[in-house]
Design a protein around this motif. Structure first.
Motif, mmCIF file in Angstrom:
data_model
loop_
_atom_site.group_PDB
_atom_site.id
_atom_site.type_symbol
_atom_site.label_atom_id
_atom_site.label_comp_id
_atom_site.label_asym_id
_atom_site.label_seq_id
_atom_site.Cartn_x
_atom_site.Cartn_y
_atom_site.Cartn_z
ATOM 1 N N GLN A 208 3.016 -1.552 -5.934
ATOM 2 C CA GLN A 208 1.576 -1.276 -5.975
ATOM 3 C C GLN A 208 0.781 -2.474 -5.464
ATOM 4 N N ASN A 209 1.163 -3.670 -5.863
ATOM 5 C CA ASN A 209 0.463 -4.867 -5.413
ATOM 6 C C ASN A 209 0.628 -5.071 -3.906
ATOM 7 N N LEU A 210 1.809 -4.772 -3.390
ATOM 8 C CA LEU A 210 2.035 -4.929 -1.953
ATOM 9 C C LEU A 210 1.182 -3.947 -1.155
ATOM 10 N N PHE A 211 1.044 -2.719 -1.646
ATOM 11 C CA PHE A 211 0.184 -1.751 -0.955
ATOM 12 C C PHE A 211 -1.282 -2.188 -1.023
ATOM 13 N N GLN A 212 -1.709 -2.749 -2.133
ATOM 14 C CA GLN A 212 -3.085 -3.229 -2.233
ATOM 15 C C GLN A 212 -3.348 -4.361 -1.256
ATOM 16 N N SER A 213 -2.312 -5.158 -1.008
ATOM 17 C CA SER A 213 -2.470 -6.281 -0.076
ATOM 18 C C SER A 213 -2.468 -5.828 1.379
ATOM 19 N N GLU A 214 -1.697 -4.788 1.690
ATOM 20 C CA GLU A 214 -1.522 -4.377 3.076
ATOM 21 C C GLU A 214 -2.474 -3.267 3.511
ATOM 22 N N VAL A 215 -2.988 -2.477 2.558
ATOM 23 C CA VAL A 215 -3.819 -1.319 2.909
ATOM 24 C C VAL A 215 -5.254 -1.589 2.438
ATOM 25 N N PRO A 216 -6.191 -1.825 3.345
ATOM 26 C CA PRO A 216 -7.577 -2.094 2.938
ATOM 27 C C PRO A 216 -8.203 -0.930 2.175
#
Length: 532
Positions: A208-216
């Motif tokens: 979830q954190n990685l998606f928050q970082s990669e997807v604006p």
């Protein structure tokens, strides 16, 4: 100016991340304990350190009470009169100090003081770490690999060390000392002997954190993550939903040419990720969660227990279940529902069994299998096996569990049941079939009727005259002839009624077959998908 000792204490405090006063208190407690041990006394002992000179003085303190009757401890208490002889200004409840000489303290006392200082500093350090990280559970932290142990990986978080157990590691990942990675803070274990901060690389929160970082779009809230199901190192399913109808949530997470999701996959060392669109309708959500398998239809079997039934084509069953059940297991975690997957053939057989159970099904007494013999029949009936159908459904292992039934008897039963259903192997003799007398009579009757149909009325009358079955009708009245015709008509009417009944029964059977076919095909449209 601070003494050299106090400067050393400040340096130690900065390295350990604790307050200098904590270290000073530990030093004072250690000196007091060592002094009491040296003088072998039970008196209350304290120590104090002068921060300017670095001198540490130990003293015994006694509490002042008003009257002798109030004295409970002769060693550590004084009456007011005794105290005022030593210090006239003292009051009730005050303390008198009696300083002890610390110069005679030897090597053993110093070693004891050192151990106490280390213990106090360690406890203070653990309290500091607990207060720093206890409220940050679930947070993603940047960590550096400090050392590798046989089962665990030790990370440096800056202010503390963290431990990642084997069960919280991904099987695809290998670490090197000095490597920087992102970890999820699980909890702080205050009772642990080593590093008390426990971190993970297998938690869904990392994805979830990685998606928050990669997807604006996720970071600004346009797209939200509704559910995540993960088996670290294998596969992750993530359900996303868009708050803007013009934004495709799946496309936003995948990115142009898959750049966004590929970046996350590289961070997870090649772990597979399935991104699906969230739906409030559980049947639609289940159909998408089981991708890449194509689902025929989904139905809710138990709303209270949150259980659904999924029907897939026979060729899609293995794909829907996944390797070692992984696909359906992750889908169940994502939905928070129990999933029962069946193929079309399995569902069809289940419907047929239910229909057969509703109709009672054919039952034939076991006594009809004449090849079994009386002894075997008695044993089977005693075990509750009373029908041929029940006997035919039993396996050899189940038959051997019946008391008195051995391996040879099982073979005999198998052959007898086979023969009962008309199944003979090559070389086996079939019993001769003899036509019953009734059948022979019927055959003769049919032959006679056929001959009669081919003869003229004159020939029939001639034969009747020869056999004596013809009757004179010259003297018969018209009323008697009418009655005879009515009786013949009634006989033909009864035959017609029986024929109509047979046709009606055949129509009922055809209707039942059509209904079962409709039940089996219910909910499937022309392209084989459930649109309800």
């Amino acid at each position: 100016m601070a003494s050299v000792l106090y400067q050393s204490i400040e340096t130690l405090s900065r390295d350990k991340g604790i307050e200098p006063e904590v270290v000073v208190g530990a030093v004072e407690d250690a000196i007091a304990l060592a002094t009491r041990k040296f003088y072998k006394t039970q008196e209350n002992m304290r120590a104090e350190m002068d921060r300017e000179t670095g001198e540490i003085r130990a003293y015994v303190y006694k509490t002042v009470v008003e009257t002798p009757e109030q004295v409970e401890d002769d060693i550590n208490q004084l009456t007011l009169d005794q105290a005022r002889e030593l210090a006239p200004e003292v009051e009730v409840g005050g303390e008198l100090r009696f300083y002890k000489d610390t110069t005679p303290l030897g090597r053993i006392a110093a070693q004891m003081a050192k151990q106490v200082i280390f213990q106090k500093v360690r406890e203070a350090e653990r309290d500091t770490v607990f207060n720093e990280y206890n409220h940050r559970a679930g947070e993603v932290l940047n960590a550096t690999v400090k050392r590798l142990e046989p089962m665990d990986v030790i990370f440096d978080l800056g202010k503390a060390e963290a431990r990642m157990p084997k069960r919280e590691q991904s099987r695809l990942e290998q670490f090197a000392v000095g490597e920087r990675v992102r970890v999820v803070l699980l909890r702080v274990d205050r009772a642990a002997k080593g590093p008390q901060v426990i971190v993970s690389r297998a938690a869904p929160g990392l994805v979830q954190n990685l998606f928050q970082s990669e997807v604006p779009e996720i970071y600004d809230g346009t797209v939200s993550i509704k559910a995540i199901a993960r088996e670290a190192g294998e596969r992750t399913k993530i359900a996303v939903q868009s708050r803007d109808k013009d934004v495709d949530p799946v496309g936003a997470c995948v990115g142009m040419k898959g750049m966004r999701v590929q970046s996350i996959i590289r961070e997870l060392r090649g772990e597979k990720i399935d991104i699906i669109e969230f739906s409030e309708e559980i049947t639609t959500f289940a159909e998408k969660a089981l991708q890449p398998a194509k689902v025929s239809r989904v139905s809710i079997t138990d709303l209270g227990e949150k259980q659904i039934e999924v029907i897939v084509d026979d060729t899609q069953l293995s794909l829907a279940i996944g390797k070692k059940g992984q696909n359906v297991r992750l889908a169940a975690k994502l939905l928070q529902w129990k999933i029962d997957i069946k193929s079309e053939e399995e569902k069809r057989q289940e419907v047929e069994q239910q229909m057969q159970a509703m109709g009672g099904g054919p039952t034939t007494p076991i006594e009809q299998v004449t090849e079994l013999g009386e002894a075997v029949l008695e044993k089977l009936i005693a075990a509750g096996i009373t029908t041929v159908e029940a006997l035919a459904d039993m396996t050899p292992e189940q038959l051997e569990e019946v008391p008195g039934i051995g391996e040879k008897t099982v073979e005999k039963i198998s052959v007898a049941v086979r023969h009962y259903f008309g199944q003979y192997e090559e070389g086996e003799e079939r019993p001769a079939v003899q036509a019953p007398a009734a059948d022979e009579a019927a055959s003769e009757s049919e032959g006679a009727e056929a001959d009669t149909m081919n003869k003229t009325p004159e020939a029939i009358l001639a034969e009747a005259a020869e056999t004596g079955t013809a009757e004179e009708v010259d003297d018969t009245s018209s009323e008697e002839i009418a009655e005879a015709e009515d009786e013949a008509s009634d006989a033909f009417s009864d035959a017609d009624a029986r024929e109509e009944q047979i046709e009606s029964d055949n129509d009922s059977v055809d209707s039942l077959v059509n209904e079962s076919q409709e039940i089996s095909d219910e909910g499937i449209d022309s392209d084989g998908s459930d649109r309800g």
